[in-house]
Each structure stands twice: as structure tokens, then as C-alpha cells.
Motif scaffolding. Sequence first.
Motif, PDB file in Angstrom:
ATOM      1  N   VAL A 194       0.129   2.817   8.459  1.00 45.53           N
ATOM      2  CA  VAL A 194       1.583   2.736   8.511  1.00 45.53           C
ATOM      3  C   VAL A 194       2.022   3.203   9.891  1.00 45.53           C
ATOM      4  N   ASP A 195       2.992   2.515  10.484  1.00 45.33           N
ATOM      5  CA  ASP A 195       3.498   2.868  11.806  1.00 45.33           C
ATOM      6  C   ASP A 195       4.931   3.359  11.672  1.00 45.33           C
ATOM      7  N   VAL A 196       5.108   4.679  11.711  1.00 42.99           N
ATOM      8  CA  VAL A 196       6.465   5.223  11.621  1.00 42.99           C
ATOM      9  C   VAL A 196       7.054   5.489  13.004  1.00 42.99           C
ATOM     10  N   ALA A 245      10.116   0.983   6.162  1.00 42.04           N
ATOM     11  CA  ALA A 245       9.141   1.896   5.558  1.00 42.04           C
ATOM     12  C   ALA A 245       8.672   1.352   4.215  1.00 42.04           C
ATOM     13  N   THR A 246       9.596   0.794   3.438  1.00 42.69           N
ATOM     14  CA  THR A 246       9.230   0.225   2.136  1.00 42.69           C
ATOM     15  C   THR A 246       8.312  -0.973   2.319  1.00 42.69           C
ATOM     16  N   LEU A 247       8.609  -1.807   3.297  1.00 42.66           N
ATOM     17  CA  LEU A 247       7.729  -2.933   3.620  1.00 42.66           C
ATOM     18  C   LEU A 247       6.310  -2.451   3.858  1.00 42.66           C
ATOM     19  N   GLN A 248       6.154  -1.447   4.703  1.00 41.91           N
ATOM     20  CA  GLN A 248       4.819  -0.960   5.043  1.00 41.91           C
ATOM     21  C   GLN A 248       4.135  -0.307   3.847  1.00 41.91           C
ATOM     22  N   ALA A 249       4.905   0.404   3.032  1.00 44.00           N
ATOM     23  CA  ALA A 249       4.328   1.024   1.841  1.00 44.00           C
ATOM     24  C   ALA A 249       3.835  -0.036   0.862  1.00 44.00           C
ATOM     25  N   ALA A 250       4.594  -1.124   0.724  1.00 46.31           N
ATOM     26  CA  ALA A 250       4.182  -2.195  -0.179  1.00 46.31           C
ATOM     27  C   ALA A 250       2.910  -2.877   0.326  1.00 46.31           C
ATOM     28  N   LEU A 251       2.825  -3.092   1.634  1.00 44.71           N
ATOM     29  CA  LEU A 251       1.620  -3.683   2.206  1.00 44.71           C
ATOM     30  C   LEU A 251       0.421  -2.758   2.027  1.00 44.71           C
ATOM     31  N   ALA A 252       0.642  -1.460   2.204  1.00 40.98           N
ATOM     32  CA  ALA A 252      -0.445  -0.496   2.019  1.00 40.98           C
ATOM     33  C   ALA A 252      -0.913  -0.472   0.570  1.00 40.98           C
ATOM     34  N   ALA A 253      -0.001  -0.801  -0.365  1.00 42.51           N
ATOM     35  CA  ALA A 253      -0.359  -0.837  -1.788  1.00 42.51           C
ATOM     36  C   ALA A 253      -1.053  -2.133  -2.176  1.00 42.51           C
ATOM     37  N   GLY A 254      -1.110  -3.096  -1.251  1.00 39.70           N
ATOM     38  CA  GLY A 254      -1.854  -4.312  -1.520  1.00 39.70           C
ATOM     39  C   GLY A 254      -1.051  -5.585  -1.609  1.00 39.70           C
ATOM     40  N   ALA A 255       0.259  -5.521  -1.384  1.00 37.98           N
ATOM     41  CA  ALA A 255       1.060  -6.751  -1.407  1.00 37.98           C
ATOM     42  C   ALA A 255       0.545  -7.714  -0.344  1.00 37.98           C
ATOM     43  N   ARG A 275       8.500  -8.317  11.394  1.00 41.28           N
ATOM     44  CA  ARG A 275       7.326  -9.162  11.669  1.00 41.28           C
ATOM     45  C   ARG A 275       6.222  -8.351  12.333  1.00 41.28           C
ATOM     46  N   ARG A 276       6.595  -7.500  13.278  1.00 40.73           N
ATOM     47  CA  ARG A 276       5.585  -6.672  13.948  1.00 40.73           C
ATOM     48  C   ARG A 276       4.892  -5.734  12.970  1.00 40.73           C
ATOM     49  N   LEU A 277       5.626  -5.307  11.944  1.00 36.69           N
ATOM     50  CA  LEU A 277       5.081  -4.329  11.001  1.00 36.69           C
ATOM     51  C   LEU A 277       4.424  -4.976   9.787  1.00 36.69           C
ATOM     52  N   GLY A 278       4.290  -6.298   9.798  1.00 29.41           N
ATOM     53  CA  GLY A 278       3.467  -6.941   8.777  1.00 29.41           C
ATOM     54  C   GLY A 278       4.148  -7.901   7.841  1.00 29.41           C
ATOM     55  N   ALA A 279       5.453  -8.120   7.960  1.00 26.94           N
ATOM     56  CA  ALA A 279       6.119  -9.085   7.086  1.00 26.94           C
ATOM     57  C   ALA A 279       5.513 -10.473   7.280  1.00 26.94           C
TER      58      ALA A 279
END
Length: 347
Positions: A311-313, A184-194, A211-215
Motif C-alpha cells: 500500500v502506498d500512503v 486508501a479503500t481502493l488499495q485496501a481492496a486490492l490488498a484483500a484480493g480484488a 490509476r497509479r495506485l492500481g485501479a
Amino acid sequence: MSEMMWAAVLHGVGDLRVEEVPRPELTDPCHAMVRVRSVGICGSDLHFYTEGRIGDFIVEEPLILGHEAAGEVIAVGEAVTSLQVGDRVAIEPGYPDRTCRLCKQGRYNLCESVTFLATPPVDGAFCEYLSWPADFLHKLPEALSLDEGAMIEPLSVGLHSVRIAAVSPGQSVAVFGAGPVGLATLQAALAAGATTAIVVDSVPSRLEAARRLGATHTLAAGAQNVAQIRDLTEGDGPHVTFECAGAIPALQAALRATRSGGHVQLVGMPSQTDPQIPVYEIITRELQVTGLFRYANTYPAGIELVQARRVDVQALITHHFPLDEAPHALDWVEHNKDQVIKAAIHP
């Protein structure tokens, strides 16, 4: 005599029983009655189940577990205007006194009088019905499932951690621990622009999920992680590192991997109350190290991000169990952590 309902009640370490308990009554005019439909099994539930405590929170009397919940409104108090019967809601599991200094600053998660589900002595949501303040019940849009509604809770931890760390567009981040909160933190960081997101974990299936969720990069946990993370960030280290594993080696590595002047956000809760940390690193490289306790003012944003499919929860939930299998579910999850990201209980 009160009506009864089924609930999963913890009586002691390893002793979880599904039994009939009194059904709550809708006595507060500002509350609504919710028929609980989906509840995630959190690491805190497992701690209570296997150890009977988390830090200073000790189970001394029978306790209903579960706090990551969503359901349907079946009745509302006479003062409730924000909800009506039939609404589907995500249940924000902690409400404060609303009057203290911290509440008035909007930091109600730090209120000393918070009532939080499944935190002794407050019963939780592994049950059929729950009476809860309407202002801490968040209406779900039609596009969101009740499972997604329940997962707004772990997403909230990620959103709150990203807000505290002030992740901004173009930054690099590292996340130690790819459990539900780490993902969830990974996705939140990506949504914030990381734009660079490195995830570290020891379980291959969780790295695959990351990896599937954007790492952008995933690393198997090990002694080489600090050097690997530095190499992936042009030798500097990430702008922000999130420690989501609650493990001392991960915390030590997170501090050493982060760039000088960077930010280390503590998200996981280590079992040791006095962990050994490299203070010299913090001082000489001016690292900002911040703590996190639950979340505040995150549910509306979390719901909007999921509705917008940023975000995919739903991907966090890998296993499902009915309420009457709750004892088996907690035991199975505890012994199969390499096969599960999040299991959900369905009353």
C-alpha cells in the motif's frame, strides 16, 4: 505556571488562529508524551472550519483541530513498557473506556465513551505536543516516514471498510470518490484480493492517482456511471461498492450499480441527515448495505501493509505546510480541492 506550546485553534467558522496554549503534562502513568511531527488535514477539519459542525458534533468552544498524526516519543509514564524515548509512533486518535460490551467485543470504535482527537470538546493534534495512552501509540518501523505514520489513519478507514464488506480474492469492486479515503479503500481492496477495481470521481487528477495506485478502470462521475460499471463487470455489477464521496447522487448510483445480492459499503458521511435512497433497490435485489464509523484494530495491519509496500500512503500527501501557516493551509485546501489529495501540517 504551565509551559506553553503553539497550536492551531478554531475559534469560530473561518477563524483559525495559531496561538500559544498550555502544553499538556504527563500525569497519567499509562500515557506517553509525543512531539507531533506530521498531521494530515482531514475533511472533518474542513467541515469544522467552514461550518463549525459535523452532524451532532458542534464546535462551541475553542478547539485544536487535527487527528491524522504521527510524531516522536519524548517521555513515557512510569507504567509504560511498550515504548521508550525516541520511538517514532503513529497516533491512533481515538481511545475507548475499555470496559463496555462493545470494547470487550473488539468493536471499540463504537464505544459511547471514546475520546477522539479534534472531536468537540477534545482538542486535536495541530499542536507541538500531545499526551496520549501508550496502547494507542503504534511504533513505526525504520522504513516508514512520519508522514506515512500519519496516513495510517485514513488507511485505517479503508481497511475497516474492506473488512466489513468482506472483500475476497477475485472479486470486483467499485469505489465512488477518489479522495484520500477512497484511494486508501481502493488499495485496501486490492490488498484483500480484488482483481477488478473501478474508481469514479469528478476530478481528473484524482482519477490519475487512482490509476497509479492500481485501479483497473476509472470513470468521470456522471449520469452514465451505472451503465458503465455494469458493462465493466459483464453486466452484473461489482461484488462490492464503496461509497466514499459522501454525496447523495454517488450513493444512489452505488446502490443501482451493485450486482443483485452484492454489498454496498457506506464510507463517506453525507451532509444530509435524511438522504433519499432507493430502498426498493435494496429490498428487491437483496443488497447488503452496511455503515462504518471510524475503525478498530487496524493500525498494526496498516503499518505492516505499508512496510511491505503493498500500500502506498505517501502518495496521498500532495502538499505540506508548517504549523504557523495552518489557517492559510485550510483555506487553500478548501478552495483548491481539485489540486490536492491530502495536505499535511508539520508542527
